[in-house]
Design a protein around this motif. Structure first.
Motif, short mmCIF file in Angstrom:
data_model
loop_
_atom_site.label_atom_id
_atom_site.label_comp_id
_atom_site.label_asym_id
_atom_site.label_seq_id
_atom_site.Cartn_x
_atom_site.Cartn_y
_atom_site.Cartn_z
N ARG A 6 0.84 -1.21 0.00
CA ARG A 6 0.00 0.00 0.00
C ARG A 6 0.86 1.25 0.00
O ARG A 6 2.05 1.22 0.39
CB ARG A 6 -0.97 -0.01 1.18
N ALA A 8 0.35 5.13 1.61
CA ALA A 8 -0.58 5.75 2.57
C ALA A 8 -0.21 7.20 2.86
O ALA A 8 0.19 7.53 3.98
CB ALA A 8 -0.60 4.92 3.85
N GLU A 42 -4.44 9.14 4.45
CA GLU A 42 -4.40 9.22 5.92
C GLU A 42 -4.70 10.66 6.34
O GLU A 42 -3.79 11.47 6.59
CB GLU A 42 -3.04 8.74 6.41
N ARG A 213 7.90 2.03 3.34
CA ARG A 213 7.88 3.43 3.77
C ARG A 213 9.28 3.85 4.16
O ARG A 213 10.19 3.02 4.30
CB ARG A 213 6.89 3.64 4.91
N1 GLU Z 1 0.66 8.79 6.36
C1 GLU Z 1 2.05 8.72 6.67
C2 GLU Z 1 2.79 9.88 6.02
O1 GLU Z 1 2.34 10.39 5.03
C3 GLU Z 1 2.72 7.45 6.20
C4 GLU Z 1 2.18 6.25 6.82
C5 GLU Z 1 2.90 4.96 6.48
O2 GLU Z 1 3.36 4.76 5.36
O3 GLU Z 1 2.92 4.12 7.34
O4 GLU Z 1 3.83 10.23 6.51
#
Ligand code: GLU
Length: 282
Positions: A6, A8, A42, A213
């Motif tokens: 994913r 996010a 998110e 990430r």
């Molecule tokens: N929403 C988070 C961000 O943009 C990343 C979350 C993740 O990849 O776990 O920093």
């Protein structure tokens, strides 16, 4: 087992090359293995997120040539699910209300602690409100005292009977020390569920098997692993990747518009070039 990855992003700014690197790593892992690549917005922190950025993120990803499977999950549409997790933690005695102001925490932490900061740079909460009695909590809440809800990390750890670790595909098995964060905030008035809670819950309900990430979130995984253990959620594998920097070696950030996908596209760069520049060292 089929792989599910994913991307996010939080819609607090425009996508930059670092985001593209994370997204591409997940996209490629899924596409190469015939798995699924999911997109999740998110946006729980409604004070910082903007719908215009969500629109821009979707447009930029499509322009780069990344396609995702199924509908986009938008976190702000799922607050009741996060509340249910908070209710479970509260029923197990793992949450407590904290009435401290930021200034109070700062004063106390800086006076007493030798290592006052958590890995994410925030002040490590010294646990002041952990010892309040039930009646004191009830009285203060009834009197309308503003408060947040914190995870009692020691109590949560005490419920876990197996060693806490996760697999990072670049580094191997990593043992977790969530204590280094102190008792983190899991809910506050203007953001009724925290990043840590929502990201972990959503990776579980969406069946994510590999999280790609940046290394900036590597320490947070210790905390996520604790929540997974406490809630009985499955544990994905993780691929934390090095952060990209600009020509002067500075880490990319959303506030640098010049390094955004949007600005590069407007400057005439092709999607293919951006994909190449966002390639991670293997
Ligand atoms: N929403 C988070 C961000 O943009 C990343 C979350 C993740 O990849 O776990 O920093």
């Amino acid at each position: 087992m089929s792989i599910v990855t994913r991307f996010a992003p939080s819609p607090t700014g425009l996508l930059h090359l670092g985001h593209v690197a994370s997204a591409m790593a997940g996209w490629r892992a899924a596409r190469e293995a015939g798995g699924r690549f999911l997109l999740r917005i998110e946006d729980i922190d409604q004070t910082r997120c903007r719908p215009a950025y969500t629109t821009a993120i979707l447009e930029d990803l499509a322009w780069i040539g990344l396609d995702w499977d199924g509908p986009v999950r938008v976190q702000s549409a799922h607050f009741p699910e996060y509340q249910a997790v908070l209710d479970t933690l509260a029923a197990r005695g793992l949450l407590y209300p904290c009435f401290c102001t930021r200034a109070e925490i700062q004063r106390e932490v800086l006076a007493a602690a030798s290592a006052p900061h958590a890995p994410d740079g925030s002040l490590r909460y010294p646990g002041t409100c952990r010892g309040l009695s039930d009646s004191e909590r009830e009285d203060r809440i009834a009197a309308g005292a503003p408060h947040v809800l914190r995870l009692d990390v020691a109590a949560a750890l005490a419920t876990v009977t197996t060693p806490l670790w996760f697999e990072d595909i670049r580094r191997g098995q990593i043992m977790c020390t969530p204590q280094q964060f102190g008792d983190v905030v899991l809910a506050r008035k203007d953001t009724p569920a925290s990043y840590h809670l929502c990201v972990t819950h959503d990776d579980a309900v969406q069946g994510v098997t590999l999280v790609t990430r940046g290394d900036d979130l590597r320490p947070a995984t210790d905390l996520h692993r604790l929540l997974q253990a406490v809630m009985g959620w499955p544990v994905p594998r993780y691929a934390h990747h090095p952060l990209l920097s600009d020509e002067s070696g500075r880490r990319l950030a959303k506030r640098d518009r010049a390094m955004s996908v949007r600005a590069m596209r407007e400057a005439g760069m092709r999607a293919d070039d951006i994909r190449k520049r966002a390639m991670l060292p293997s």
